[in-house]
Each structure stands twice: as structure tokens, then as C-alpha cells.
Enzyme design. Structure first.
Site, mmCIF file in Angstrom:
data_model
loop_
_atom_site.group_PDB
_atom_site.id
_atom_site.type_symbol
_atom_site.label_atom_id
_atom_site.label_comp_id
_atom_site.label_asym_id
_atom_site.label_seq_id
_atom_site.Cartn_x
_atom_site.Cartn_y
_atom_site.Cartn_z
ATOM 1 N N GLU A 169 4.041 3.499 -5.290
ATOM 2 C CA GLU A 169 3.205 2.655 -4.137
ATOM 3 C C GLU A 169 3.161 3.445 -3.010
ATOM 4 O OE1 GLU A 169 6.094 -0.519 -3.522
ATOM 5 O OE2 GLU A 169 5.565 -1.410 -5.518
ATOM 6 N N ASN A 211 2.159 5.119 -9.852
ATOM 7 C CA ASN A 211 2.318 3.596 -10.240
ATOM 8 C C ASN A 211 2.127 2.810 -8.957
ATOM 9 O OD1 ASN A 211 3.397 1.625 -12.243
ATOM 10 N ND2 ASN A 211 5.097 1.693 -10.917
ATOM 11 N N HIS A 247 2.118 -7.575 -11.052
ATOM 12 C CA HIS A 247 2.987 -8.583 -10.468
ATOM 13 C C HIS A 247 1.725 -9.801 -9.973
ATOM 14 C CE1 HIS A 247 6.434 -6.513 -10.656
ATOM 15 N NE2 HIS A 247 6.111 -5.506 -9.683
ATOM 16 N N GLU A 274 5.070 -3.454 -14.801
ATOM 17 C CA GLU A 274 6.048 -4.289 -14.410
ATOM 18 C C GLU A 274 5.571 -5.875 -14.285
ATOM 19 O OE1 GLU A 274 7.166 -3.034 -10.201
ATOM 20 O OE2 GLU A 274 7.156 -1.052 -10.720
ATOM 21 N N ASP A 276 4.570 -9.329 -14.403
ATOM 22 C CA ASP A 276 5.199 -10.630 -14.407
ATOM 23 C C ASP A 276 3.916 -11.663 -13.901
ATOM 24 O OD1 ASP A 276 5.332 -9.907 -11.793
ATOM 25 O OD2 ASP A 276 7.414 -9.759 -11.623
HETATM 26 C C1 XIL Z 1 12.618 -4.313 -7.616
HETATM 27 C C2 XIL Z 1 13.621 -4.828 -8.362
HETATM 28 O O1 XIL Z 1 13.321 -5.671 -9.428
HETATM 29 C C3 XIL Z 1 14.838 -5.589 -7.562
HETATM 30 O O2 XIL Z 1 16.037 -5.662 -8.306
HETATM 31 C C4 XIL Z 1 15.085 -4.686 -6.419
HETATM 32 O O3 XIL Z 1 16.148 -5.418 -5.423
HETATM 33 C C5 XIL Z 1 13.978 -4.238 -5.593
HETATM 34 O O4 XIL Z 1 12.820 -3.743 -6.507
HETATM 35 N N1 XIL Z 1 7.781 -2.583 -7.344
HETATM 36 C C6 XIL Z 1 8.371 -2.000 -8.157
HETATM 37 C C7 XIL Z 1 9.905 -2.342 -8.340
HETATM 38 O O5 XIL Z 1 8.110 -0.618 -8.303
HETATM 39 O O6 XIL Z 1 10.763 -1.017 -8.173
HETATM 40 C C8 XIL Z 1 10.333 -3.198 -7.659
HETATM 41 O O7 XIL Z 1 11.814 -3.590 -8.371
HETATM 42 C C9 XIL Z 1 9.390 -4.387 -7.786
HETATM 43 C C10 XIL Z 1 8.126 -3.971 -6.959
#
Ligand code: XIL
Length: 470
Positions: A169, A211, A247, A274, A276
Site C-alpha cells: 500500500e 501489494n 477487497h 486479500e 473478500d
Molecule cells: C487487516 C487485518 O485483517 C486486521 O486483523 C488488522 O486489524 C488490520 O489489518 N490490507 C492489508 C491487510 O494489507 O494487512 C489488512 O489486514 C487489511 C487491508
């Protein structure tokens, strides 16, 4: 649910140091099997089905939930890749400066290894979830701490990580297409490439990924990242893959696949890291779309969902995952499994894996005048330096006769120390240092070249090193 016996549904098993070759070999073998047996062997779990298509299907897990039996049963049955949800982040692994803590990450790696799963390392550098001590650093102190962090953590997990999210990020949302402001960014725009070089030096067998999120279609942010990856590839900065967090809301951008493809066309792997997707009438369909997009791209090596049951999700009440709060498969699950089973295998060739370069390519154009030849060889250095540190790439060129071995002597300024060396053996870490070839790069044909590199703290070396044939 019936389970395909192991011999019919081979799952990738990746152990030990050489992660990439077993991956390629296993995926090739899996794909070859599929080519003959095809639909008759449709997988009955996400991991088995993805493996039949030469991919992995993984989940983010927190270490503490591995002792929840409902959770562990699903994880062990369905997935062949794990990502630690928080355990490998900076605040978890280096809570105090120079004091490393690996217990959570180690637990997940051990679980993965004992179940034949690969691990994505997440993440070495990120503007969030930094320990307090790092948040309060800046400038050279932060840069050196960050590079040290990358080196230490990647070294600890050396040989156990399929792919690292080296940097997470780092790009801004919105239309700028530029970097996000952060303490790391303020150390200099080259912080990302410095991190990738340090990661490569520490674990040459891991794929190194950038990422990010909101990169799910062709937009200003994904284009900014695309331009960075293209630049890295052209300058030999070691990057192997791009992770698309994905996401997602209720739909998938129409150019989702095209966006993945344009990155793959740059010569990097792509991974959905990641995933969802908000629950709603389109959830199952959207999951299938993402699955199909990955399967359509030979360099899309796998998909990771960010959690297992909806109750495990970081997204509160979005219910964005494949299992409900009781651990039952949702429609989205069946949709993914069907998409995996009807997807195109990678039948004849495994996804092209970028072999870990034994030496990073030069970062600056080679000198226009040939360097002086000494005893049968010459050496030239290209430097990537920042205030307080540097990475040096040294090109060793044979003269008119082939070399059977070589030694390059570099004189370091006082106060400079070598912290890492790759593709050579260093005689020391300060003052006058001799770098000798290692087993595999001592023989260099007449006029041909090989490279090695080293990383250091302090001022970068100046002057031309000497090369001696042996
Ligand atoms: C999130 C986790 O799922 C949570 O448990 C934590 O509190 C915060 O981070 N992008 C990412 C992940 O790269 O590391 C994040 O994970 C979600 C967003």
C-alpha cells in the site's frame, strides 16, 4: 463431502529452501495429470481444485485461531496456501527496535508446512501497523531501520516463503497515480526499490511482490503501480509479482482481467492476495468472475481470501467470505469451486516462474568506456545509494581468456560496513574487502560477464575496483 484421495488430488507441497523449483515442478506435474484426466477429477476442495489448474487457493489466518477446531478443520481441508493475517507485520515482528519476535509467524509457517501448504509473507514494509518506535523515526534512521527490518525478517523466514509482500500500500488513492505520503516515503522515493533489493539479498528463493488495494481495474492508482513495475523491470530492480488485494464491494470492475493481464505482460506474476466481496445478490457471481479472471491468465498463480468464515472477516458485517458464521459453505463457495473446476488448466507449461536471479542486474547503464582490464578480468560497479546506505552491483567481465575464478577488491570508505553479499564471498565487512566468486559463477567465458552484489551502511564506495583472475 467426499474427499479425493491424495494420489488423485495432489496438493502442492513446498518445503525447504528451493521453493520455486518444486512449485514449478509440482504444478507442471499436476497440470499434466489434469490434461489427461480432465473433468473426471474435478476437485472437491478449493485447494485441490486450484492445484489441478496449476494454482494455489489460500486464506489469511491469525495464529490464535488455528486451535479453534471448526476453523482449523476448514483451513486444513480447503486451502493449500496461508497468509498470516497480522503476525508478520512490522509491529508484530520487531516490537522493539532490533528485538525480533517470530512466534506467531513461525506458528503459521509450521502449520502450513505440516499440511503441505505454501506461505505468502505479509508484509515487510507498510505505513500501517508499524511499531511505535518506527513511527517516531524519520530520515536515515528510519531508512536504515526499515532495510534492517526487511533483511532480518526475510532472513529468518528464508526458504519458507513462497512470495513476500515486500511493500504494501505505498500508492495514493484518487487520481494522482503517485505515492502515498508516509514516513517511509519521506525517506526518499527509492525506499521501495531499496526494500526489494534487501529482500532479494536475504531470501533469493522467495518471489518478491508489491501489494495494494483499489487496483482492481485500470485506474490512476493501478497505472501508477504499473509504471513503477515497468520501471523496476527495465532497471533490474528485483520484483517478481504484484498482489491485488481485491477487497471488493458488490461488483467486479469490467476490466479486472485486462488489468491483471497488463501487469502479467510486464513479466511479473500476479496474485489475488486479500479477496473478500460484500455479501449481496451478486456475491457468488462476483467470486466466480474473479476466479475465472485469474484462471484466464497463465501468470496468475493463485488466490487468497482474507479470512475463512464471515465471523473471521476484518470487514465487520459485510459477510464477504466463503463460509458463514457457522462454518457452512456459502453459495459463493460453490461458485468458486465450480469456476475452478471448469477453468482452463495450465496444461502443458507451469506458470512461468521468474527464476531468482543469482545476481541483480545493473541499476545504472554500463560505462561507455570499457573498464581497465587487469589480470584477465575487469570489474565495474553500479550503485543505488541513499543517505546512509547503498546497494552495489558489480559486473565482472573476463578479458580475452575465460576465467576459472575471480576476486574483486573494493576499498570502502571509513565507517562503511558491508551488511549483505550475494553471489560472492566477502573476506570482511570493512576497509579493503575481497569478493571471491562462489561455486556457480567462477567460470566466465572470454569476454563474458557475471555479476554479484553487496549492500552496506554508510557512504558508498567510490573508485573502480580491481579484478584478479584466479
Ligand atoms: C487487516 C487485518 O485483517 C486486521 O486483523 C488488522 O486489524 C488490520 O489489518 N490490507 C492489508 C491487510 O494489507 O494487512 C489488512 O489486514 C487489511 C487491508
Amino acid at each position: 463431502m467426499d474427499k479425493i484421495p491424495d494420489e488423485r488430488a495432489p496438493r502442492p507441497r513446498f518445503r525447504g529452501r528451493r521453493v520455486l523449483m518444486p512449485l514449478a515442478a509440482t504444478l507442471a506435474a499436476v497440470a499434466a495429470t489434469v490434461a489427461v484426466t480432465s473433468a473426471a477429477n474435478a476437485g472437491t476442495t478449493l485447494g485441490a481444485s486450484a492445484a489441478e489448474k496449476g494454482r494455489y487457493y489460500g486464506a489469511a489466518v491469525p495464529a490464535f485461531k488455528l486451535s479453534d477446531s471448526q476453523f482449523a478443520t476448514i483451513v486444513n481441508r480447503e486451502f493449500n496456501q496461508l497468509t498470516p493475517e497480522n503476525e508478520m507485520k512490522w509491529d508484530a515482528t520487531e516490537p522493539q527496535q532490533g528485538r525480533f519476535s517470530y512466534s506467531g509467524g513461525d506458528q503459521i509457517v509450521a502449520h502450513a508446512q505440516s499440511h503441505g501448504m505454501i506461505v505468502r509473507g505479509h508484509t515487510l514494509l507498510w505505513y500501517q501497523q508499524q511499531p511505535g518506535w518506527a513511527q517516531s523515526l524519520s530520515g536515515t534512521a528510519l531508512r536504515n531501520a526499515a532495510i534492517n527490518h526487511v533483511t532480518q525478517v526475510a532472513t529468518h523466514y528464508r526458504g519458507k516463503i513462497y512470495a513476500w509482500d515486500v511493500v504494501n500500500e505505498a500508492f495514493a488513492d484518487g487520481g494522482s497515480g503517485g505515492r502515498r505520503d508516509s514516513n517511509l516515503q519521506r525517506t526518499g522515493n527509492d525506499w521501495i526499490e531499496a526494500a526489494f533489493r534487501a529482500a532479494r539479498a536475504a531470501d533469493p528463493g522467495a518471489k518478491l511482490c508489491y501489494n495494494d488495494y483499489n487496483t482492481d481495474g485500470i485506474n490512476a492508482k493501478s497505472t501508477g503501480i504499473y509504471n513503477m513495475v515497468r520501471d523496476f523491470k527495465s532497471r533490474g530492480v528485483p520484483i517478481d509479482c504484484v498482489g491485488f488485494q481485491s477487497h471488493l464491494g458488490t461488483s467486479v470492475p469490467s476490466d479486472y482481467q485486462a488489468n491483471l493481464q497488463r501487469f502479467a505482460d510486464l513479466g511479473v506474476d500476479v496474485q489475488i492476495t486479500e479477496l473478500d466481496i460484500t455479501q449481496g445478490s451478486n456475491q457468488a457471481n462476483a467470486y466466480a468472475q474473479v476466479t475465472r479472471a485469474c484462471l484466464a491468465i497463465s501468470r496468475c498463480t493463485g488466490i487468497t481470501v482474507w479470512g475463512v468464515r464471515d465471523s473471521d472477516s476484518w470487514r465487520g458485517n459485510d459477510n464477504p467470505l466463503l463460509f458463514d458464521r457457522s462454518g457452512n459453505k456459502k453459495a459463493a463457495y460453490t461458485s468458486v469451486l465450480n469456476a475452478l473446476n471448469s477453468g482452463t488448466p495450465i496444461p502443458t507449461t507451469p506458470p512461468p516462474t521468474t527464476p531468482p536471479p543469482t545476481t541483480p542486474p545493473p541499476t545504472t547503464p554500463p560505462p561507455t568506456t570499457p573498464p581497465p582490464t587487469g589480470d584477465g578480468c575487469s570489474a565495474s560497479v553500479s550503485l543505488n545509494s541513499w543517505n546512509g546506505g547503498f546497494v552495489a552491483t558489480v559486473k565482472v567481465t573476463a578479458g580475452s581468456s575465460a576465467l576459472r575464478g575471480w576476486t574483486v577488491r573494493v576499498t570502502l570508505p571509513s565507517g562503511t560496513a558491508v551488511t549483505n553479499t550475494w553471489s560472492a564471498q566477502a573476506s570482511g565487512s570493512s576497509g579493503t574487502v575481497d569478493f571471491r566468486n562462489v561455486d556457480y559463477n567462477g567460470q566466465v567465458g572470454a569476454g563474458a560477464s557475471t555479476e554479484f552484489g553487496f549492500q552496506g551502511t554508510g557512504a558508498s564506495p567510490s573508485g573502480t575496483p580491481t579484478c584478479t583472475a584466479s
